[in-house]
Design an enzyme around this catalytic site. Structure first.
Site, PDB file in Angstrom:
ATOM      1  N   SER A   1      11.464  11.237  26.092  1.00  0.00           N
ATOM      2  CA  SER A   1      11.553  12.453  26.903  1.00  0.00           C
ATOM      3  C   SER A   1      13.017  12.867  26.984  1.00  0.00           C
ATOM      4  CB  SER A   1      10.982  12.228  28.308  1.00  0.00           C
ATOM      5  OG  SER A   1      11.735  11.253  29.004  1.00  0.00           O
TER       6      SER A   1
ATOM      7  N   HIS B   1       4.193  -7.744   5.539  1.00  0.00           N
ATOM      8  CA  HIS B   1       3.697  -6.985   4.390  1.00  0.00           C
ATOM      9  C   HIS B   1       2.232  -7.284   4.097  1.00  0.00           C
ATOM     10  CE1 HIS B   1       3.553  -5.782   0.066  1.00  0.00           C
ATOM     11  NE2 HIS B   1       4.475  -4.913   0.411  1.00  0.00           N
TER      12      HIS B   1
ATOM     13  N   ASP C   1       0.053 -12.005  -1.521  1.00  0.00           N
ATOM     14  CA  ASP C   1       1.087 -11.284  -0.787  1.00  0.00           C
ATOM     15  C   ASP C   1       1.880 -12.258   0.086  1.00  0.00           C
ATOM     16  OD1 ASP C   1       2.319  -9.023   0.938  1.00  0.00           O
ATOM     17  OD2 ASP C   1       1.035  -7.922  -0.432  1.00  0.00           O
TER      18      ASP C   1
ATOM     19  N   ASN D   1       8.217   1.263  -6.222  1.00  0.00           N
ATOM     20  CA  ASN D   1       8.822   2.219  -5.287  1.00  0.00           C
ATOM     21  C   ASN D   1      10.198   2.720  -5.715  1.00  0.00           C
ATOM     22  OD1 ASN D   1       6.597   1.682  -3.723  1.00  0.00           O
ATOM     23  ND2 ASN D   1       7.685   0.441  -2.226  1.00  0.00           N
TER      24      ASN D   1
END
Length: 589
Positions: free
Chosen positions: A398, A237, A197, A338
């Site tokens: 918020s 990754h 990788d 993908n």
């Protein structure tokens, strides 16, 4: 790039107080705003600073794989390759790798050298050295965060992620759920998993004692950190993938206010990792580099090879290389891709186990490639795992009296920002933000009309100091595709929210909003890159229990025990189904 710098705040300094009038009535922008990429970064983005694969230097030579004829001895590839390598070098070609398992070398050749090689009786064929890439990272929208409790009250089992439980890993090595590894249980102990990788954050606490060996095939040294030669981080990754396989129990990094102090734990928490760095800082590599890494994995004693990358098509050399690893006792597990299309190579190779992605409800991820070659599926949506230290971001928001859950965009800068919540529509133009002022505001953007970086640049130039990306068309708790900022440039802090939060925020447009993004050592992302290491980890558990098993026996146990999804039996969408560690152990012969 080192730890996050508050680059998003640069846009604030450019918006002077006297520019508090509406800035975008005629597509005007706040003066002096820095947003998006800057001049001088083009070379870095293109990998011209030494971050590109080392075998594709811009010297006019073509990267190729040169195969040699075996002649009368088809069994001894190494002898054939040795003589072929000498001949290749004699032509002037630059040989970068000599392979053991296949009769071939990788080289960079000029047109003249290629002409000579093609006409030699020694050379069988010359193959293109294809470009392969990482299969991720695809940032997910968000998932509900753990309940707010004190660190002392958090049980050790809070390290168990949703994906970990889905594949039954804790049921294998923590049967009583006490957060302690059971004595004698299979934990991956004694099994080496090779992660081919982008390298690893070697100093991440989750990997202390986990790495048995490493090699950087781009820089040709044993420092496989996920960094360039100028110290800049890669994509993270490989660190994310490795954590899914073998993050250690109780060795957590910085998690943010609501995370477990122990961080998270991998599928095979005692497995040994072999780290082979092949991806450059942009997530690309050459096929020849991966073939070299595979042979290194074998030489280091790996039982499992995890490949969350791919591209191109099968060649005779790749088919023989994967077949050799299988024959030599290694199981190669690869991400299916993908693109939402057919299973990509090398996952589609007959000697490789292809893995697709499902979400926490066991539904196919829309991006997950499918096809007849698909073997298994595993968690691949909104997966929490390790990330280079400080490069993840924990987000809190918020708005008036509400605190909607949010998720930072991948690679977002951190920091505290506040301002009036302004509707910026699709963020597709320089007049998209209603009532924008250069005093600064928080932009509410509906993604999809233009790329995220373009929308960010548009609204920042109108005065936005932070950006919220809505998910008005996504199901509650669902994921939005590819919400990620470029690695370089000037950006404001940015988060995404789900459908329920989007509905609430629309009702509070014009209210005061505050965002706080804190640097952490973990992140949530999606992709088949995340699914493949779950299967790699389960395979390590099986070999930990039964070291004598063959790769074929491990694969059969994984496939026959998988949770059947979709239509009954094996199908092109889910393969044999969802990988399940406990059930696979029970199927062992």
């Amino acid at each position: 790039m080192r730890r996050w710098v508050f680059v998003g705040l640069l846009a604030l300094a450019a918006c002077a107080p006297e520019s508090s009038t509406r800035a975008s009535a005629q597509g005007q922008v706040c003066p002096g705003v820095l947003a998006g990429g800057v001049v001088g970064e083009t070379a870095t983005r293109q990998g011209l600073d030494g971050t590109q694969p080392s075998r594709t230097q811009d010297d006019g030579r073509e990267p190729v794989i040169i195969r040699f004829r075996r002649g009368g001895d088809p069994t001894h590839a190494s002898a054939v390759t040795a003589s072929g390598a000498s001949f290749t070098a004699s032509t002037g070609a630059k040989v970068s790798a000599v392979y053991r398992n296949i009769p071939a070398v990788a080289a960079r050749v000029s047109p003249t050298e290629r002409f000579l090689l093609e006409r030699s009786e020694l050379v069988e064929s010359i193959e293109v050295d294809q470009l392969w890439s990482a299969q991720g990272l695809t940032p997910a929208l968000f998932a509900p965060l753990p309940r707010q409790v004190t660190a002392a009250a958090l049980p050790p089992s809070d390290e168990y992620t949703e994906g970990l439980r889905l594949v039954q890993a804790p049921e294998v090595w923590d049967a009583n759920g006490d957060g302690v590894l059971d004595v004698g249980a299979p934990t991956g102990q004694g099994v080496k998993v090779c992660i081919i990788d982008s390298g690893l954050d070697m100093e991440h606490p989750e990997f202390e004692g986990a790495v048995a060996a490493s090699h950087d095939f781009l820089d040709n040294d044993d420092d496989a950190n996920d960094r360039g030669d100028r110290g800049q981080w890669g994509q993270g990754h490989g660190t994310h993938v490795a954590g899914i396989v073998a993050a250690r129990m109780g060795q957590g990094g910085v998690t943010g206010p609501r995370g477990s102090p122990g961080g998270m734990v991998g599928v095979a928490p005692n497995a040994s990792l072999l780290i082979a760095r092949v991806l450059d800082l942009q997530g690309h590599t050459q096929m020849s580099v991966v073939l070299s890494a595979m042979e290194w994995c074998e030489s280091q004693g790996a039982r499992v090879v995890s490949l969350s990358l791919g591209g191109g098509t099968a060649t005779r050399s790749t088919v023989e290389a994967f077949e050799a690893l299988l024959d030599h006792g290694l199981l190669v597990v690869a991400a299916s891709g993908n693109q939402g299309g057919p299973v990509m190579y090398p996952a589609s190779d007959p000697s490789v186990l292809a893995v697709g992605a499902v979400d926490s409800r066991e539904r196919r991820a829309g991006f997950s490639n499918a096809g007849a070659e698909l073997s298994l599926v595993a968690p691949g949506v909104d997966v929490l795992s390790t990330f280079p230290r400080g490069l993840g971001a924990y987000a809190e928001m918020s708005v008036d009296d509400a605190s909607p859950l949010s998720r930072s965009l991948l690679y977002s800068p951190t920091g505290d920002t506040s301002g009036r919540l302004v509707d910026c529509g699709l963020g597709d133009s320089l007049d998209a933000c209603l009532d924008a002022t250069c005093d600064g505001f928080v932009a509410y953007v509906r993604p999809g009309a233009v790329p995220v970086d373009q929308a960010m640049s548009n609204v920042m130039r109108q005065g936005a100091r932070a950006v919220i990306f809505a998910a008005e068309d996504a199901p509650a708790g669902g994921a939005v595709d590819i919400l990620s900022l470029p690695r370089s440039g000037h950006w404001a802090p940015a988060v995404s929210v789900n459908q329920a939060a989007s509905t609430m925020l629309r009702q509070r447009l014009g209210a005061d909003a505050r965002l706080s993004l804190l640097p952490v050592d973990y992140t949530h992302v999606s992709g088949t890159s995340m699914a493949a290491p779950y299967v790699s980890g389960v395979a390590a558990l099986l070999w930990s229990a039964r070291p004598e098993l063959t790769p074929q026996q491990v694969r059969e146990a994984l496939e026959s025990s998988a949770r059947d999804l979709g239509v009954q039996g094996r199908d092109p969408v889910f393969g044999h189904g969802l990988v399940r560690a406990r059930d696979a152990l029970q199927r062992l012969p």
